[in-house]
Structure formats: structure tokens, C-alpha cells
Design a protein around this motif. Structure first.
Motif, PDB file in Angstrom:
ATOM      1  N   GLN A 220       9.212 -32.989   7.469  1.00  0.00           N
ATOM      2  CA  GLN A 220      10.756 -32.968   7.274  1.00  0.00           C
ATOM      3  C   GLN A 220      10.903 -31.676   8.049  1.00  0.00           C
ATOM      4  O   GLN A 220      10.093 -30.782   8.186  1.00  0.00           O
ATOM      5  N   TYR A 221      11.920 -31.503   8.818  1.00  0.00           N
ATOM      6  CA  TYR A 221      12.587 -30.369   9.484  1.00  0.00           C
ATOM      7  C   TYR A 221      13.867 -30.146   9.431  1.00  0.00           C
ATOM      8  O   TYR A 221      14.672 -30.897   9.504  1.00  0.00           O
ATOM      9  N   SER A 222      14.295 -28.999   9.146  1.00  0.00           N
ATOM     10  CA  SER A 222      15.526 -28.519   9.006  1.00  0.00           C
ATOM     11  C   SER A 222      16.010 -27.191   9.722  1.00  0.00           C
ATOM     12  O   SER A 222      15.183 -26.351   9.549  1.00  0.00           O
ATOM     13  N   LYS A 223      17.273 -27.159  10.339  1.00  0.00           N
ATOM     14  CA  LYS A 223      17.587 -25.792  10.826  1.00  0.00           C
ATOM     15  C   LYS A 223      19.105 -25.965  10.943  1.00  0.00           C
ATOM     16  O   LYS A 223      19.680 -27.070  11.576  1.00  0.00           O
ATOM     17  N   ASP A 224      19.683 -24.921  10.315  1.00  0.00           N
ATOM     18  CA  ASP A 224      21.245 -24.986  10.252  1.00  0.00           C
ATOM     19  C   ASP A 224      21.891 -26.350   9.856  1.00  0.00           C
ATOM     20  O   ASP A 224      21.362 -26.634   8.584  1.00  0.00           O
ATOM     21  N   LEU A 225      22.603 -27.034  10.240  1.00  0.00           N
ATOM     22  CA  LEU A 225      23.119 -28.406   9.694  1.00  0.00           C
ATOM     23  C   LEU A 225      22.347 -29.389  10.029  1.00  0.00           C
ATOM     24  O   LEU A 225      22.783 -30.448   9.825  1.00  0.00           O
ATOM     25  N   LEU A 226      21.246 -29.478  10.923  1.00  0.00           N
ATOM     26  CA  LEU A 226      20.582 -30.543  11.289  1.00  0.00           C
ATOM     27  C   LEU A 226      19.489 -30.693  10.276  1.00  0.00           C
ATOM     28  O   LEU A 226      18.532 -29.736   9.893  1.00  0.00           O
ATOM     29  N   LYS A 227      18.988 -31.981  10.009  1.00  0.00           N
ATOM     30  CA  LYS A 227      17.979 -32.539   8.967  1.00  0.00           C
ATOM     31  C   LYS A 227      17.183 -33.666   9.741  1.00  0.00           C
ATOM     32  O   LYS A 227      17.857 -34.618   9.745  1.00  0.00           O
ATOM     33  N   LEU A 228      15.867 -33.554   9.766  1.00  0.00           N
ATOM     34  CA  LEU A 228      15.287 -34.837  10.481  1.00  0.00           C
ATOM     35  C   LEU A 228      13.907 -35.059   9.468  1.00  0.00           C
ATOM     36  O   LEU A 228      13.403 -34.052   9.002  1.00  0.00           O
ATOM     37  N   LYS A 229      13.751 -36.360   9.116  1.00  0.00           N
ATOM     38  CA  LYS A 229      12.945 -36.782   8.188  1.00  0.00           C
ATOM     39  C   LYS A 229      12.361 -38.048   8.727  1.00  0.00           C
ATOM     40  O   LYS A 229      12.675 -38.922   9.163  1.00  0.00           O
ATOM     41  N   LEU A 230      10.840 -38.033   8.461  1.00  0.00           N
ATOM     42  CA  LEU A 230       9.853 -39.156   8.815  1.00  0.00           C
ATOM     43  C   LEU A 230       9.112 -39.466   7.771  1.00  0.00           C
ATOM     44  O   LEU A 230       8.264 -38.445   7.164  1.00  0.00           O
ATOM     45  N   LYS A 231       8.765 -40.675   7.246  1.00  0.00           N
ATOM     46  CA  LYS A 231       7.744 -41.083   6.314  1.00  0.00           C
ATOM     47  C   LYS A 231       7.279 -42.412   6.916  1.00  0.00           C
ATOM     48  O   LYS A 231       7.991 -43.345   7.052  1.00  0.00           O
TER      49      LYS A 231
ATOM     50  N   SER B 128      20.223 -36.254  10.307  1.00  0.00           N
ATOM     51  CA  SER B 128      21.541 -36.228   9.913  1.00  0.00           C
ATOM     52  C   SER B 128      22.172 -34.765  10.183  1.00  0.00           C
ATOM     53  O   SER B 128      21.246 -33.674  10.385  1.00  0.00           O
ATOM     54  N   TYR B 129      23.442 -34.713  10.218  1.00  0.00           N
ATOM     55  CA  TYR B 129      24.070 -33.368  10.857  1.00  0.00           C
ATOM     56  C   TYR B 129      25.241 -33.339  10.142  1.00  0.00           C
ATOM     57  O   TYR B 129      26.135 -33.964  10.035  1.00  0.00           O
ATOM     58  N   GLY B 130      25.809 -31.978   9.698  1.00  0.00           N
ATOM     59  CA  GLY B 130      27.009 -31.657   9.141  1.00  0.00           C
ATOM     60  C   GLY B 130      26.952 -31.206   7.821  1.00  0.00           C
ATOM     61  O   GLY B 130      25.811 -31.402   7.099  1.00  0.00           O
ATOM     62  N   LYS B 131      27.885 -30.808   7.173  1.00  0.00           N
ATOM     63  CA  LYS B 131      28.159 -30.139   5.896  1.00  0.00           C
ATOM     64  C   LYS B 131      29.193 -30.643   5.178  1.00  0.00           C
ATOM     65  O   LYS B 131      29.366 -31.674   4.209  1.00  0.00           O
ATOM     66  N   LYS B 132      30.591 -30.734   5.649  1.00  0.00           N
ATOM     67  CA  LYS B 132      32.004 -31.389   5.196  1.00  0.00           C
ATOM     68  C   LYS B 132      31.899 -32.920   5.943  1.00  0.00           C
ATOM     69  O   LYS B 132      32.273 -33.822   5.299  1.00  0.00           O
ATOM     70  N   PHE B 133      31.692 -32.933   7.116  1.00  0.00           N
ATOM     71  CA  PHE B 133      31.783 -33.930   7.872  1.00  0.00           C
ATOM     72  C   PHE B 133      30.290 -34.176   8.198  1.00  0.00           C
ATOM     73  O   PHE B 133      29.708 -33.518   8.887  1.00  0.00           O
ATOM     74  N   VAL B 134      29.664 -35.276   7.638  1.00  0.00           N
ATOM     75  CA  VAL B 134      28.255 -35.571   7.920  1.00  0.00           C
ATOM     76  C   VAL B 134      28.014 -37.143   8.454  1.00  0.00           C
ATOM     77  O   VAL B 134      28.393 -38.134   8.219  1.00  0.00           O
ATOM     78  N   GLY B 135      27.292 -36.916   9.684  1.00  0.00           N
ATOM     79  CA  GLY B 135      26.875 -38.102  10.386  1.00  0.00           C
ATOM     80  C   GLY B 135      25.434 -38.327  10.144  1.00  0.00           C
ATOM     81  O   GLY B 135      24.699 -37.318  10.234  1.00  0.00           O
ATOM     82  N   ALA B 136      25.024 -39.561   9.866  1.00  0.00           N
ATOM     83  CA  ALA B 136      23.537 -39.972   9.656  1.00  0.00           C
ATOM     84  C   ALA B 136      23.166 -41.157  10.385  1.00  0.00           C
ATOM     85  O   ALA B 136      23.910 -42.133  10.302  1.00  0.00           O
TER      86      ALA B 136
END
Length: 445
Positions: A291-302, A344-352
Motif C-alpha cells: 500500500q502507498y498513500s500520498k495526499d489524496l492518492l492511495k494505491l493498493k495491491l494484494k 483511488s483519488y479524492g476526498k469529497k469527490f472520489v474516483g476509484a
């Protein structure tokens, strides 16, 4: 007389204020205790789902696995190509977290959580409360090094291999492209500073169970297969998990393995009489999570390599490789690779978006025959491979969330009658696809 009335009114007013203050003082310790130790939470959630074909699905058909293979009638019509729609609020949830109790260097806590999943048969029935999570925690922190601690969890909780879920709102949370299970357990986390944690668990089975034979003919050939906790009960051995977790900055990584040992049979018909048997099936399933997170960006792999793994919802199982000894069959796992990735990216409007892929590699040993294959109950043994593409969009307005997603799930099946000696159906390979459009309304409290 007027003065008397004014006096009595003044006394009454003073008495009311005094009583109110006294009541507030009596209640404030209780209120303060609740605020300091108990956190109540939950949400009301409604799903609206449309599918283009019959599928393996649970929880009122909201929890989605995969589309069913074609079922052709005499005219060549696929009877499983049926549009469907439903909307339900049975995933509404409530829970309480308990914290703030401390004795010396020991911190105590607990969680209990419930929803309304139970009581449904297919998409029909009355939703009933069920146990989702219920566990206690104890944490010891080193007085000399606050970064080092040992935490013990005992009760019903997420399986350590399933605890990291993708950032999507659909109920199945990436299954069957990754482990999904909440199960009774005793888990210990050893925090070796702020970056490294070792995890060890002993687990049992309750809702998510291993498959196995449940009925036999007079010759001892399995005639029915079931998902049951009896196989681990008669095996008398807990499931085990061992893992290493690393965390630094916006990066989180886990690597671990699940060790399972069960008894698919504890009695059998041998020579016309019922006798005890000594069956034992064991398998090890490793996994990797990043998992990697920076600001509003989050990436996950399993990614999981399942030797079996049907007990945590992978499209897999196991089979009998030898019946030479009627009192002790030999078994071989069906090997499965399952991977999901989300961005995924965003807080109020989130696209994933979720991308998933799963493949059946069959067994490493030759099987006795198709009747001796015990496959995941929410799938069929002629499954070969599948993929999923799932983009979604959510809008968050305070505690209110609305979401819309599209899920494409495509499965490659082989004809069931063409299963080879390694439990793979290789004849007439064909792809079956379901299109799901799903909306969600949720209010959290």
C-alpha cells in the motif's frame, strides 16, 4: 396574597434550578465515562444493483462472486442469461468500540459489531441481526521503549490475510480476487519499534469454512459436498497465520502465510461397516500486500497463492489423490492465484478503480476422479480463470455518501465433463461475462 404567590414562584424556580444542577452532577460522571470509554458507530446503507445474468452471489445477491456458466435448453437458449435487479438495506451496521481501561502497563479494549445479513435464502427472507465482530484486546507497552509493545486480540475478527481491503464500496470488497473472512481467533502482534510488526494467529472456522465430502454411496464414493466447520473440528488443529508487517512514511507492506490442517473424513464405510479413519489434508497459502498513500492518492495491491483457500473465499479447493488405503485417503490442493489492485483519488469527490485476476492451476498430483473434487461452494470446478474491471465514483457530503459503480466480471469455463487428471476442465473453453451496475446510499453516525 400577591407577595405570597411571588415568593412561592421564586422558591419553585430556585428549586427547579437546584434540582436540575443536582441531576446534571449526578449524570455527568456516567456521561463522561461513556464518552471516555465507549464509541458508538454505525451506518444505514442501501444498495441498488442490476445484473445481466444469473450469478453466484450472497447477502441478498449483493455480495458478488462470479457469473454462472451457460445453461442451454433444447433451442440453444442460455437460461442463465437473465437480467436481474434488487435493492436492500440489510447491510446496515451498528457497533461499539471500548477503550481507555488501563492497569499498570496493560491497556484493555473491545469491539462488538453487528449487521442484518442473516435470515435470507437467496434474495428472499427477513433480515436478522448477526454477529459480525466481537473481540477483546490487551496491549502491553514497554516502559523503557514506548515504541515496543505486544497486543493480544481474542474473539471474532477479520482474518489477518483479509484485513486489508480495497478502496471500493461494493459489499464483496474485491473477493474472490483476495481472501475474505472474519473468523474466531487469538492473534498476537509484536511491535518491534515504529516500523516492523510480527503477527501470529491461531484461528478457527465459523461462517467461512472448508469444503469436504458430506455424503457417500455404498462404495465410499462422495455423493455430496458441503462447507462445514466439522472438518476443522475433527482435525483438532487450529488454522495458523504468520506474518511480517513493515511501515514507513506512506508505505505499508505485509507478507504472510496461512497454514491449514483438517480432517475431511472422520468415519467411513469400509467392508460394509462404519469405522474410524485417519484422514488429514494440510496446505500452506502465502500472500503479499502493498500500500502507498500520498495526499489524496492511495494505491493498493494484494496477491495470494492459494493452496486451497476456499475457506477464505478464493476460487479453489482440494481433491483426493489416493484411496488405496480406505482408512486414510491422501489429498492434494487445487492451486490458485488471485490478485487485485485498486487506485483511488479524492476526498469529497472520489474516483476509484479495481482490477482483479484469478487463475486455477489445478492440482500438482493426479486426482482419483471428478467426484473427489471439493471446490468452493460459490463457484464450480470447471472454472479456469477470471478477471474483473470495476470503476466507481463516490460523493461525500459530511456523513452522507452516494456512489455509482460499474463492474465487469468475465470467467473462462471449460465443459464440466472434460476435467483432466489434474482437476482442470480443458474442453470447449468459453468466456461468460456479467455486467453489474450498482448504486449506493449511505448515512454514517
Amino acid at each position: 396574597m400577591k407577595r405570597v404567590k411571588i415568593f412561592l414562584a421564586t422558591v419553585a424556580l430556585v428549586a427547579t434550578v437546584v434540582c436540575a444542577n443536582a441531576q446534571e452532577k449526578r449524570e455527568s460522571p456516567v456521561k463522561e465515562h461513556l464518552q471516555n470509554h465507549f464509541k458508538f458507530y454505525g451506518f444505514i446503507r442501501n444498495y441498488f444493483a442490476f445484473d445481466t445474468r444469473e450469478s453466484f452471489a450472497g447477502s441478498g445477491d449483493l455480495y458478488y462472486w462470479l457469473p454462472k456458466d451457460q445453461l442451454l435448453n433444447a433451442d440453444g437458449e442460455d437460461m442463465n442469461a437473465q437480467n436481474q435487479f434488487r435493492f436492500l438495506s440489510l447491510t446496515t451496521r451498528a457497533g461499539v468500540d471500548v477503550s481507555g481501561y488501563r492497569i499498570n502497563n496493560l491497556d484493555f479494549g473491545a469491539k462488538i459489531e453487528t449487521d442484518f445479513y442473516a435470515g435470507l435464502t437467496g434474495s428472499t427472507g427477513t433480515a436478522q441481526l448477526r454477529l459480525r465482530q466481537a473481540y477483546l484486546t490487551m496491549k502491553w507497552t514497554s516502559p523503557d521503549n514506548p515504541g515496543c509493545s505486544i497486543q493480544l486480540k481474542a474473539g471474532q475478527a477479520w482474518h489477518p490475510m483479509a484485513a486489508d481491503l480495497p478502496d471500493i464500496f461494493s459489499l464483496e470488497s474485491g473477493a474472490p480476487f483476495g481472501p475474505f473472512s472474519r473468523t474466531p481467533q487469538v492473534t498476537a502482534d509484536f511491535n518491534l519499534g515504529s516500523h516492523v510488526t510480527l503477527t501470529a494467529s491461531a484461528l478457527w472456522q465459523m461462517q467461512y469454512c472448508s469444503m469436504g465430502p458430506s455424503a457417500f454411496d455404498n462404495a465410499g464414493v462422495p455423493t455430496a459436498v458441503a462447507s462445514s466447520a466439522d472438518y476443522i473440528k475433527y482435525g483438532c488443529t487450529p488454522e495458523f497465520y504468520f506474518g511480517v508487517n513493515c511501515k514507513t512514511g506512506g508505505f505499508l507492506g505485509r507478507i504472510g502465510m496461512d497454514v491449514l490442517s483438517i480432517a475431511p473424513r472422520h468415519t467411513a464405510n469400509v467392508g460394509g461397516k462404519t469405522v474410524k479413519v485417519k484422514d488429514r489434508y494440510s496446505a500452506v497459502s502465502p500472500f503479499l500486500y502493498l500500500q502507498y498513500s500520498k495526499d489524496l492518492l492511495k494505491l493498493k495491491l494484494k496477491t495470494t497463492y492459494g493452496n486451497g483457500g476456499e475457506h477464505f473465499n478464493l476460487m479453489s479447493g482440494y481433491a483426493v489423490s489416493s484411496t488405496d488405503d480406505a482408512r486414510k485417503w491422501e489429498y492434494t490442493p487445487i492451486r490458485n492465484s488471485a490478485t487485485w489492485f485498486t487506485a483511488s483519488y479524492g476526498k469529497k469527490f472520489v474516483g476509484a478503480v479495481l482490477l482483479g485476476y484469478s487463475r486455477n492451476f489445478g492440482t500438482s498430483k493426479e486426482i482419483v476422479g471428478p467426484a473427489y473434487v471439493f471446490f468452493q461452494k460459490n463457484g464450480t470446478a470447471n472454472f479456469n480463470q477470471m478477471y474483473r474491471i470495476q470503476p466507481e465514483f463516490t460523493y461525500n457530503l459530511g456523513k452522507f455518501t452516494v456512489g455509482l459503480e460499474y463492474m465487469l466480471t468475465s470467467v473462462q469455463y471449460g465443459d464440466a465433463g472434460t476435467m483432466d487428471k489434474y482437476a482442470l476442465a480443458k474442453g470447449n473453453l468459453h468466456w461468460i461475462t456479467n455486467h453489474r451496475v450498482q448504486a449506493m446510499l449511505k448515512f454514517a453516525f
